[in-house]
Design an enzyme around this catalytic site. Structure first.
Site, PDB file in Angstrom:
ATOM      1  N   SER A  16      27.058 -21.181 -11.959  1.00 15.68           N
ATOM      2  CA  SER A  16      26.781 -20.355 -10.777  1.00 15.68           C
ATOM      3  C   SER A  16      25.628 -19.412 -11.068  1.00 15.68           C
ATOM      4  O   SER A  16      25.597 -18.787 -12.125  1.00 15.68           O
ATOM      5  CB  SER A  16      28.024 -19.544 -10.377  1.00 15.68           C
ATOM      6  OG  SER A  16      27.709 -18.689  -9.289  1.00 15.68           O
ATOM      7  N   SER A  17      24.700 -19.305 -10.121  1.00 19.15           N
ATOM      8  CA  SER A  17      23.586 -18.365 -10.294  1.00 19.15           C
ATOM      9  C   SER A  17      24.064 -16.931 -10.061  1.00 19.15           C
ATOM     10  O   SER A  17      23.325 -15.990 -10.306  1.00 19.15           O
ATOM     11  CB  SER A  17      22.455 -18.703  -9.319  1.00 19.15           C
ATOM     12  OG  SER A  17      22.922 -18.557  -7.987  1.00 19.15           O
ATOM     13  N   ASP A  52      33.595 -29.064  -2.601  1.00 21.62           N
ATOM     14  CA  ASP A  52      33.514 -30.518  -2.749  1.00 21.62           C
ATOM     15  C   ASP A  52      34.833 -31.175  -3.161  1.00 21.62           C
ATOM     16  O   ASP A  52      34.883 -32.390  -3.357  1.00 21.62           O
ATOM     17  CB  ASP A  52      32.409 -30.882  -3.760  1.00 21.62           C
ATOM     18  CG  ASP A  52      32.590 -30.170  -5.108  1.00 21.62           C
ATOM     19  OD1 ASP A  52      33.739 -29.833  -5.458  1.00 21.62           O
ATOM     20  OD2 ASP A  52      31.585 -29.945  -5.800  1.00 21.62           O
ATOM     21  N   CYS A  58      44.479 -26.454  22.705  1.00 24.24           N
ATOM     22  CA  CYS A  58      44.129 -25.363  23.629  1.00 24.24           C
ATOM     23  C   CYS A  58      42.748 -25.507  24.271  1.00 24.24           C
ATOM     24  O   CYS A  58      42.381 -24.692  25.109  1.00 24.24           O
ATOM     25  CB  CYS A  58      44.233 -24.012  22.903  1.00 24.24           C
ATOM     26  SG  CYS A  58      42.853 -23.701  21.786  1.00 24.24           S
ATOM     27  N   GLN A  65      33.676 -21.602  -5.961  1.00 19.54           N
ATOM     28  CA  GLN A  65      32.845 -21.412  -4.768  1.00 19.54           C
ATOM     29  C   GLN A  65      32.558 -22.764  -4.149  1.00 19.54           C
ATOM     30  O   GLN A  65      31.991 -22.848  -3.075  1.00 19.54           O
ATOM     31  CB  GLN A  65      31.513 -20.771  -5.167  1.00 19.54           C
ATOM     32  CG  GLN A  65      31.648 -19.421  -5.836  1.00 19.54           C
ATOM     33  CD  GLN A  65      30.299 -18.945  -6.366  1.00 19.54           C
ATOM     34  OE1 GLN A  65      29.467 -18.439  -5.636  1.00 19.54           O
ATOM     35  NE2 GLN A  65      30.078 -19.124  -7.655  1.00 19.54           N
ATOM     36  N   HIS A 104      35.402 -20.335  -0.956  1.00 24.09           N
ATOM     37  CA  HIS A 104      34.447 -20.639   0.117  1.00 24.09           C
ATOM     38  C   HIS A 104      34.948 -21.777   1.006  1.00 24.09           C
ATOM     39  O   HIS A 104      34.161 -22.448   1.660  1.00 24.09           O
ATOM     40  CB  HIS A 104      33.062 -20.979  -0.464  1.00 24.09           C
ATOM     41  CG  HIS A 104      32.321 -19.769  -0.963  1.00 24.09           C
ATOM     42  ND1 HIS A 104      31.192 -19.836  -1.731  1.00 24.09           N
ATOM     43  CD2 HIS A 104      32.575 -18.439  -0.792  1.00 24.09           C
ATOM     44  CE1 HIS A 104      30.772 -18.603  -2.017  1.00 24.09           C
ATOM     45  NE2 HIS A 104      31.595 -17.744  -1.471  1.00 24.09           N
TER      46      HIS A 104
HETATM   47  P1  NAD Z   1      23.513 -21.970  -7.115  1.00 21.21           P
HETATM   48  O1  NAD Z   1      22.855 -23.221  -6.629  1.00 21.21           O
HETATM   49  O2  NAD Z   1      23.019 -20.671  -6.607  1.00 21.21           O
HETATM   50  O3  NAD Z   1      23.410 -21.930  -8.715  1.00 21.21           O
HETATM   51  C1  NAD Z   1      23.767 -23.026  -9.505  1.00 21.21           C
HETATM   52  C2  NAD Z   1      23.529 -22.658 -10.945  1.00 21.21           C
HETATM   53  O4  NAD Z   1      24.065 -23.697 -11.755  1.00 21.21           O
HETATM   54  C3  NAD Z   1      22.055 -22.505 -11.318  1.00 21.21           C
HETATM   55  O5  NAD Z   1      21.856 -21.246 -11.952  1.00 21.21           O
HETATM   56  C4  NAD Z   1      21.790 -23.659 -12.304  1.00 21.21           C
HETATM   57  O6  NAD Z   1      20.988 -23.271 -13.403  1.00 21.21           O
HETATM   58  C5  NAD Z   1      23.177 -23.989 -12.794  1.00 21.21           C
HETATM   59  N1  NAD Z   1      23.380 -25.404 -13.105  1.00 21.21           N
HETATM   60  C6  NAD Z   1      22.934 -26.505 -12.453  1.00 21.21           C
HETATM   61  N2  NAD Z   1      23.394 -27.621 -13.027  1.00 21.21           N
HETATM   62  C7  NAD Z   1      24.152 -27.227 -14.090  1.00 21.21           C
HETATM   63  C8  NAD Z   1      24.897 -27.918 -15.072  1.00 21.21           C
HETATM   64  N3  NAD Z   1      24.957 -29.245 -15.098  1.00 21.21           N
HETATM   65  N4  NAD Z   1      25.565 -27.188 -16.000  1.00 21.21           N
HETATM   66  C9  NAD Z   1      25.498 -25.827 -16.007  1.00 21.21           C
HETATM   67  N5  NAD Z   1      24.806 -25.117 -15.104  1.00 21.21           N
HETATM   68  C10 NAD Z   1      24.151 -25.806 -14.146  1.00 21.21           C
HETATM   69  O7  NAD Z   1      25.071 -22.147  -6.873  1.00 21.21           O
HETATM   70  P2  NAD Z   1      26.204 -21.053  -6.585  1.00 21.21           P
HETATM   71  O8  NAD Z   1      26.038 -19.861  -7.453  1.00 21.21           O
HETATM   72  O9  NAD Z   1      27.500 -21.790  -6.611  1.00 21.21           O
HETATM   73  O10 NAD Z   1      25.923 -20.554  -5.092  1.00 21.21           O
HETATM   74  C11 NAD Z   1      25.640 -21.454  -4.038  1.00 21.21           C
HETATM   75  C12 NAD Z   1      26.651 -21.472  -2.880  1.00 21.21           C
HETATM   76  O11 NAD Z   1      26.583 -22.748  -2.206  1.00 21.21           O
HETATM   77  C13 NAD Z   1      28.070 -21.383  -3.329  1.00 21.21           C
HETATM   78  O12 NAD Z   1      28.858 -20.909  -2.305  1.00 21.21           O
HETATM   79  C14 NAD Z   1      28.371 -22.855  -3.592  1.00 21.21           C
HETATM   80  O13 NAD Z   1      29.676 -23.169  -3.661  1.00 21.21           O
HETATM   81  C15 NAD Z   1      27.724 -23.532  -2.411  1.00 21.21           C
HETATM   82  N6  NAD Z   1      27.377 -24.935  -2.763  1.00 21.21           N
HETATM   83  C16 NAD Z   1      28.413 -25.760  -3.110  1.00 21.21           C
HETATM   84  C17 NAD Z   1      28.173 -27.047  -3.519  1.00 21.21           C
HETATM   85  C18 NAD Z   1      29.359 -27.885  -3.915  1.00 21.21           C
HETATM   86  O14 NAD Z   1      30.465 -27.684  -3.389  1.00 21.21           O
HETATM   87  N7  NAD Z   1      29.209 -28.804  -4.878  1.00 21.21           N
HETATM   88  C19 NAD Z   1      26.850 -27.526  -3.596  1.00 21.21           C
HETATM   89  C20 NAD Z   1      25.792 -26.664  -3.217  1.00 21.21           C
HETATM   90  C21 NAD Z   1      26.081 -25.347  -2.811  1.00 21.21           C
HETATM   91 ZN    ZN Z   2      43.240 -24.555  19.667  1.00 22.92          ZN
END
Ligand code: NAD
Ligand code: ZN
Length: 250
Positions: free
Chosen positions: A194-195, A106, A157, A103, A121
């Site tokens: 991921s949450s 980065d 365009c 998801q 995403h």
């Molecule tokens: P979220 O923020 O909803 O959840 C992140 C989860 O990861 C939390 O439950 C937390 O407890 C856990 N967490 C945090 N640090 C951790 C670690 N070091 N080890 C293990 N677990 C850890 O994220 P989501 O579910 O990915 O949903 C958010 C949306 O926003 C997604 O689409 C995501 O890709 C996007 N997003 C992306 C980035 C990125 O690309 N780095 C950053 C922020 C949000």
């Molecule tokens: Zn175009």
């Protein structure tokens, strides 16, 4: 983090011939990128990403989008892959996992050397025209924004360019359909950082026959998992990798 759970996870990975990984923002917090929902450090504490990074704001108030949400996207290039990204690349190279569905936007899995990466995403490498689909580097788009060309125009365009990131309210790209097919046929899905609150990605664990969840906090899908390991992604993955190597006398 129970030692036994690490061992069981390693055995499950060893015994599966079709294992995929699903990662979220928690995978990259150890690289310094804040996730959305961790209390005190999550981005949600500072802005509302569901607004700042929404299709609605991009199309109806592009100035607001490019002055707020867009800055979060461009900052993603300042970070480096962490230990967890590197272990996942090694697990793929050695044939223990088939690939990664992420998801995250980065680029850190690709930069760590993972080959089979499905970015459901989108990404922060490119942008494209909303009309003719002409592709540009995200840096090119950023230059236009710095020159106050908002919204940035397509040189082919004249329509608007936009980043290739899935915003709240956008449809998911074809990579998600592919991820669905893959998880439907896989033997094991490992969900990391991921949450599992963002739909429809959070349905994926429900269609996999076996699930391991590695996350710092509880998720809504913990009850679906065969094993839940609470811990930091980098540390846990390293332990699992060592346990797999030991099991195989390597
Ligand atoms: P979220 O923020 O909803 O959840 C992140 C989860 O990861 C939390 O439950 C937390 O407890 C856990 N967490 C945090 N640090 C951790 C670690 N070091 N080890 C293990 N677990 C850890 O994220 P989501 O579910 O990915 O949903 C958010 C949306 O926003 C997604 O689409 C995501 O890709 C996007 N997003 C992306 C980035 C990125 O690309 N780095 C950053 C922020 C949000
Ligand atoms: Zn175009």
């Amino acid at each position: 983090m129970l030692k036994d759970n690490i061992k069981i996870a390693a055995q499950m990975i060893n015994n599966s011939s079709n294992t995929w990984v699903l990662t979220g923002a928690g995978m990259s917090t150890e690289s310094g990128i804040p996730d959305f929902r961790t209390p005190n450090s999550g981005l949600w504490e500072k802005i509302d990403p569901m607004e700042a990074l929404s299709r609605n704001v991009l199309y109806n108030n592009p100035t607001k989008f490019y002055k707020t949400g867009y800055c979060i996207l461009t900052q993603m290039s300042d970070f480096q892959p962490n230990e967890g990204h590197v272990v996942l690349a090694k697990l793929e190279e050695k044939g223990y996992i088939n690939g990664i569905i992420t998801q995250n936007i980065d680029n850190l899995h690709i930069r760590a050397g993972s080959k089979n990466v499905l970015e459901v995403h989108g990404n922060t490498r490119t942008g494209s025209c909303t009309d003719c689909n002409y592709k540009v580097e995200l840096k090119y788009l950023t230059k236009k924004i710095q020159n106050n060309e908002i919204p940035p125009k397509c040189e082919q365009c004249g329509s608007s360019l936009r980043p290739d990131v899935v915003l709240f309210g956008d449809q998911l790209p074809k990579e998600f359909d592919k991820a669905w097919e893959i998880v439907n046929e896989c033997e094991l899905l490992i969900v990391i950082g991921s949450s599992l609150t963002v739909s429809p990605v959070n349905y994926l664990p429900q269609i996999s026959p076996k699930v391991i969840i590695i996350n710092l906090d509880k998720t809504h899908y913990d009850s679906y998992a065969d094993i839940v390991i609470r811990g930091k992604a980098g540390t846990v993955l390293n332990k699992i990798f060592n346990s797999i190597q030991m099991e195989n006398n390597l």
